[in-house]
Design an enzyme around this catalytic site. Structure first.
Site, mmCIF file in Angstrom:
data_model
loop_
_atom_site.group_PDB
_atom_site.id
_atom_site.type_symbol
_atom_site.label_atom_id
_atom_site.label_comp_id
_atom_site.label_asym_id
_atom_site.label_seq_id
_atom_site.Cartn_x
_atom_site.Cartn_y
_atom_site.Cartn_z
ATOM 1 N N CYS A 1 53.195 -3.645 -8.890
ATOM 2 C CA CYS A 1 54.065 -3.324 -10.023
ATOM 3 C C CYS A 1 53.859 -4.243 -11.225
ATOM 4 C CB CYS A 1 55.523 -3.354 -9.571
ATOM 5 S SG CYS A 1 56.089 -4.973 -9.002
ATOM 6 N N HIS B 1 69.335 -14.435 -15.113
ATOM 7 C CA HIS B 1 68.760 -13.136 -14.731
ATOM 8 C C HIS B 1 67.381 -13.395 -14.139
ATOM 9 C CE1 HIS B 1 67.476 -8.946 -14.954
ATOM 10 N NE2 HIS B 1 66.379 -9.371 -15.551
ATOM 11 N N HIS C 1 65.198 -7.490 -10.444
ATOM 12 C CA HIS C 1 65.928 -6.442 -9.734
ATOM 13 C C HIS C 1 65.432 -6.348 -8.296
ATOM 14 C CE1 HIS C 1 66.618 -5.350 -13.948
ATOM 15 N NE2 HIS C 1 67.739 -4.814 -13.507
ATOM 16 N N ASP D 1 62.267 -0.295 -1.545
ATOM 17 C CA ASP D 1 60.949 0.265 -1.215
ATOM 18 C C ASP D 1 59.952 -0.825 -0.814
ATOM 19 O OD1 ASP D 1 60.560 -0.963 -3.654
ATOM 20 O OD2 ASP D 1 59.801 0.819 -4.673
ATOM 21 N N ARG E 1 62.286 -4.993 -1.952
ATOM 22 C CA ARG E 1 61.327 -5.531 -2.914
ATOM 23 C C ARG E 1 62.117 -6.213 -4.017
ATOM 24 N NH1 ARG E 1 59.149 -3.003 -7.788
ATOM 25 N NH2 ARG E 1 60.070 -1.062 -7.025
ATOM 26 N N CYS F 1 61.839 -7.688 -7.187
ATOM 27 C CA CYS F 1 60.904 -7.634 -8.308
ATOM 28 C C CYS F 1 61.412 -8.636 -9.352
ATOM 29 C CB CYS F 1 60.878 -6.212 -8.847
ATOM 30 S SG CYS F 1 59.672 -5.920 -10.119
#
Length: 136
Positions: free
Chosen positions: A62, A99, A102, A106, A114, A116
């Site tokens: 990704c 932050h 996310h 999957d 995951r 990410c």
């Protein structure tokens, strides 16, 4: 002890500030850790809280660093994110509210998750044995 907005601006680079304090997202395949495979631990760039171990990092394709589990569940908090016309789960540092990215369902087993995470929200500390840095 919480830092002020001004202190974060002095401490962090522009992209680190925008990602961690304003919930921006770095472009895929641009962060320093998306294709980083050294052994060690990843901590919060804002406060140093240990977040992820290299043992849980995998190539999700990704363009962002991806992990199947946090180093310690209590180090992160998850919030519902309905921005950008979608429903996602935001991941933040439980200590300083930075932050991070996310989490999606999957990922690979054993968790199927995951995480990410933006490279700009992380600081890497190498280790000969990443397991040595794990805290229960």
């Amino acid at each position: 002890m919480k830092k002020t907005d001004s202190e974060y601006k002095q401490l962090l680079s522009d992209i680190e500030y925008r990602v961690t304090r304003e919930a921006a997202t770095e472009r895929p395949f641009t962060g320093k850790y998306w294709d980083h495979w050294d052994r060690g631990a990843y901590s919060c760039v804002c406060c140093g809280t240990p977040l992820f171990l290299s043992d849980t990092k995998f190539d999700a394709g990704c363009g962002w660093p991806s992990y199947n589990a946090p180093q310690n569940e209590s180090a992160i908090k998850e919030l519902r994110d309905t921005s950008h016309g979608m429903i996602r789960t935001e991941v933040r540092c439980a200590n300083c509210d930075a932050h991070l990215g996310h989490v999606f369902d999957d990922g690979p087993m054993p968790t199927g998750l995951r995480y990410c995470i933006n490279s700009a929200s992380l600081k890497f500390e190498p280790s000969d044995n990443a397991q040595d840095t794990k805290k229960d």
